[in-house]
Design an enzyme around this catalytic site. Structure first.
Site, PDB file in Angstrom:
ATOM      1  N   GLU A 171     -56.082   9.716  92.008  1.00  0.00           N
ATOM      2  CA  GLU A 171     -56.573   8.475  91.430  1.00  0.00           C
ATOM      3  C   GLU A 171     -56.929   8.587  89.949  1.00  0.00           C
ATOM      4  O   GLU A 171     -58.101   8.497  89.557  1.00  0.00           O
ATOM      5  CB  GLU A 171     -57.770   7.959  92.227  1.00  0.00           C
ATOM      6  CG  GLU A 171     -57.448   7.653  93.681  1.00  0.00           C
ATOM      7  CD  GLU A 171     -58.578   7.006  94.458  1.00  0.00           C
ATOM      8  OE1 GLU A 171     -58.323   6.497  95.551  1.00  0.00           O
ATOM      9  OE2 GLU A 171     -59.728   6.998  93.948  1.00  0.00           O
ATOM     10  N   GLU A 353     -54.663   7.837 101.354  1.00  0.00           N
ATOM     11  CA  GLU A 353     -56.027   7.419 101.722  1.00  0.00           C
ATOM     12  C   GLU A 353     -55.988   5.980 102.202  1.00  0.00           C
ATOM     13  O   GLU A 353     -55.357   5.120 101.578  1.00  0.00           O
ATOM     14  CB  GLU A 353     -57.004   7.509 100.548  1.00  0.00           C
ATOM     15  CG  GLU A 353     -57.421   8.907 100.156  1.00  0.00           C
ATOM     16  CD  GLU A 353     -58.460   8.915  99.053  1.00  0.00           C
ATOM     17  OE1 GLU A 353     -59.226   7.925  98.933  1.00  0.00           O
ATOM     18  OE2 GLU A 353     -58.508   9.898  98.299  1.00  0.00           O
TER      19      GLU A 353
END
Length: 448
Positions: A171, A353
């Protein structure tokens, strides 16, 4: 409601991987094993940054309880385990000689996965920048491209022979924008110049490390990006939504796929990008072996009159929400996977995720979490829809294996399949864990 999903393992293609995900700082305990300080350790010790000033010093004590935790991963039927290395644990000064205790720990951890028939999916950077490097400008300093590459090579040379897959960064939007512009994560800056540089240098660090790892013979290399389903809050908010779409969903993906940054984001950031940034784009565009997709929610964006660029704000929407306040929109995952398959033709994708926080409590020795079961079930349906539409989706990882240190939110937000008591650290599998067991077992172990 029973602890089951409506899907079966056989509803997914042969070889489709199911896994659970964690990160080092969130579960290991940074006070153990000679780990150096990371910028998260110091950020948490600064008043006002983290709920109740909670730290990751003990976290879930995975450093000592790793074998118990891997047994739980295996007992759920998962094929793979996504974990990260703590850069500050392995290299307490950020560079130089590795910490022998860290090498021993990660050796045991990786070998433990293989012994249990699980594929190790490693993430090199999940936000634990050594403080020594943070003091030198961290992700806003071009030198981090070299620091990160040297670290990546240390990991590859020590552990690479046993890894199924390696992600460079987790991320980068959070590493750069959330942490250097919004100031909500370490290092807690609110500076558009630092943010713009970090938005670029996360990608140069990824690209240089990717090339160096390939030269070392590493296989199955990728990066993990986070995405949201962004919509305008009302007519007239389309410009704000487009800017946020460019910053959140398009900046990193288009740089990696097309070697360009979106015009809507450059409008505010180009002035602050480092000199000769355009010369890096061809390197950034280097081919990936796979792309990781983190997806949790829908976000409604509205204009913020009178505010500086990007002049947007988030508006609460009407959909059901998790305890993070995140709107639940499973169809957004199928939509994003389809768009990414078009942007990266033929590239294998993984949902690295997906999960939800809920108000989980133990009653009579059990943790009933039917909302989480419904959430996962709906997102697995979205995965199946994407596959049916031709998306080369190769796996799904639930976040998170266990309740853990949720960064600036401390220990309040529980995403885990396994409940962790905040005092005793006792692990208690939730109904959602049992639902995965019901779907995934018996698991056929890979040949060794």
């Amino acid at each position: 409601m029973t602890a089951t999903f409506s899907h079966k393992r056989t509803d997914f293609p042969d070889g489709f991987l199911f896994g659970a995900a964690t990160s080092a700082t969130q579960i290991e305990g940074t006070a153990f094993g000679g780990a150096g300080a990371s910028h998260w350790d110091t950020f948490a010790l600064t008043p006002g940054n983290v709920v109740r000033a909670e730290t990751a010093a003990r976290a879930c004590d995975h450093y000592h309880r790793w074998a118990e935790d891997l047994d739980l991963v295996a007992a759920a039927g998962f094929d793979a385990y996504r974990f990260s290395i703590n850069w500050a644990r392995l290299l307490p000064e950020g560079m130089g000689a590795p910490n022998p205790a860290a090498i021993s720990f990660y050796d045991r951890l990786i070998d433990g996965m293989l012994e249990r028939g699980m594929q190790p999916f490693i993430t090199l950077y999940h936000w634990d920048l050594p403080s020594t490097l943070a003091h030198r400008g961290g992700w806003a300093n071009r030198d981090i491209t070299g620091w990160f590459t040297d670290y990546a090579l240390t990991v590859q040379r020590r552990f690479g022979d046993r890894l199924a897959s390696t992600a460079t960064l987790n991320e980068p939007w959070c590493v750069a924008w959330l942490s250097h512009f919004l100031g909500l994560h370490a290092p807690g800056l609110r500076d558009i110049s630092a943010a713009a540089r970090a938005m670029h240098f996360t990608l140069t660090a990824h690209a240089e490390a990717l090339a160096a790892l390939r030269a070392e013979g590493a296989k199955s290399l990728g990066i993990v990006l986070n995405f949201e389903h962004i919509e305008p809050a009302s007519p007239g908010d389309e410009g704000a939504a487009a800017t946020e779409e460019a910053l959140f969903n398009r900046w990193f993906a288009e740089a990696l796929a097309l070697g360009r940054y979106p015009a809507e984001a450059l409008e505010g950031l180009e002035r602050w990008l480092p000199a000769r940034w355009q010369a890096d784009l061809d390197t950034i565009r280097a081919p990936l072996d796979w792309l990781g997709v983190n997806y949790y929610r829908r976000a409604l964006k509205a204009t913020a009159p009178g505010s500086p660029w990007p002049a947007s704000r988030e508006v609460e929407g009407p959909l059901p929400k998790t305890t993070m306040g995140w709107e639940i929109l499973p169809d957004g995952l199928a939509d994003r996977l389809t768009k990414l398959a078009q942007l990266f033709p033929g590239l294998p994708l993984y949902v690295t995720e997906n999960g939800m926080s809920a108000n989980d409590h133990i009653h009579d020795g059990a943790v009933a979490d039917p909302e989480r079961i419904a959430y996962v079930d709906a997102h697995l349906a979205a995965c199946r829809a994407a596959i049916a539409a031709g998306v080369p989706l190769k796996g799904y990882f639930y976040w998170s294996l266990m309740d853990n240190y949720e960064w600036a939110l401390g220990y309040d937000k529980r995403f885990g399949l396994i409940h962790v008591d905040s005092e005793s650290l006792k692990r208690t599998p939730k109904w959602s864990y049992q639902a995965f067991q019901h779907m995934l077992l018996p698991r056929t172990l890979p040949s060794r």
